[in-house]
Write a protein that holds these residues in place. Sequence first.
Motif, short mmCIF file in Angstrom:
data_model
loop_
_atom_site.label_atom_id
_atom_site.label_comp_id
_atom_site.label_asym_id
_atom_site.label_seq_id
_atom_site.Cartn_x
_atom_site.Cartn_y
_atom_site.Cartn_z
N MET A 232 42.76 38.58 34.21
CA MET A 232 41.64 37.82 33.64
C MET A 232 41.15 38.61 32.39
O MET A 232 40.76 39.66 32.30
CB MET A 232 40.62 37.62 34.65
CG MET A 232 39.44 36.80 34.65
SD MET A 232 38.60 36.63 36.17
CE MET A 232 39.33 37.34 37.53
N VAL A 233 41.15 37.52 31.55
CA VAL A 233 40.56 37.80 30.24
C VAL A 233 39.11 37.35 30.11
O VAL A 233 38.85 36.30 30.32
CB VAL A 233 41.63 37.24 29.16
CG1 VAL A 233 40.95 37.90 27.81
CG2 VAL A 233 42.89 38.02 29.15
N GLU A 234 38.24 38.05 29.40
CA GLU A 234 36.81 37.56 29.29
C GLU A 234 36.79 37.07 27.67
O GLU A 234 37.38 37.80 26.70
CB GLU A 234 35.81 38.82 29.34
CG GLU A 234 35.54 38.95 30.95
CD GLU A 234 34.34 39.87 31.04
OE1 GLU A 234 33.66 40.62 30.19
OE2 GLU A 234 33.88 39.82 32.19
N LYS A 235 36.03 35.94 27.47
CA LYS A 235 36.06 35.51 26.35
C LYS A 235 34.58 35.76 25.91
O LYS A 235 33.66 35.14 26.75
CB LYS A 235 36.31 33.96 26.07
CG LYS A 235 37.88 33.98 26.31
CD LYS A 235 38.53 32.50 26.03
CE LYS A 235 39.79 32.56 26.12
NZ LYS A 235 40.53 31.22 25.61
N LYS A 236 34.12 35.83 24.65
CA LYS A 236 32.92 35.95 24.12
C LYS A 236 32.62 34.45 23.52
O LYS A 236 33.28 34.12 22.81
CB LYS A 236 32.59 37.01 23.15
CG LYS A 236 31.08 37.14 22.66
CD LYS A 236 31.04 38.29 21.75
CE LYS A 236 29.48 38.20 21.26
NZ LYS A 236 29.21 39.27 20.37
N ILE A 237 31.53 34.14 23.97
CA ILE A 237 31.13 32.52 23.49
C ILE A 237 29.66 32.42 22.89
O ILE A 237 28.84 33.07 23.42
CB ILE A 237 31.32 31.78 24.97
CG1 ILE A 237 32.48 31.61 25.31
CG2 ILE A 237 30.91 30.30 24.49
CD1 ILE A 237 32.72 31.31 26.62
#
Length: 77
Positions: free
Chosen positions: A1-6
């Motif tokens: 699982m990869v976190e994305k900065k939004i």
Amino acid sequence: MVEKKIELKIYGMTCEDCAFTIKNEMEKIGAKDINIDYKKGIGSLKLDDSEDPKDRILKSPVFSPQSHYKAIIKKVE
């Protein structure tokens, strides 16, 4: 699982309570590292990419057509 900065542009916030409300709703969809600045009308958060993060944010009840808060996704990293 990869976190994305939004990064978000958020309309309709007028006080610290507005920012708190949005932060709480973003926590409900699994966001982390949430920063909401009502004075600048911006927000940033991290969200895993198991689903389309943009879809999860914009379909949140806090940004629904019935809400006076509106958001635009400015950047996803």
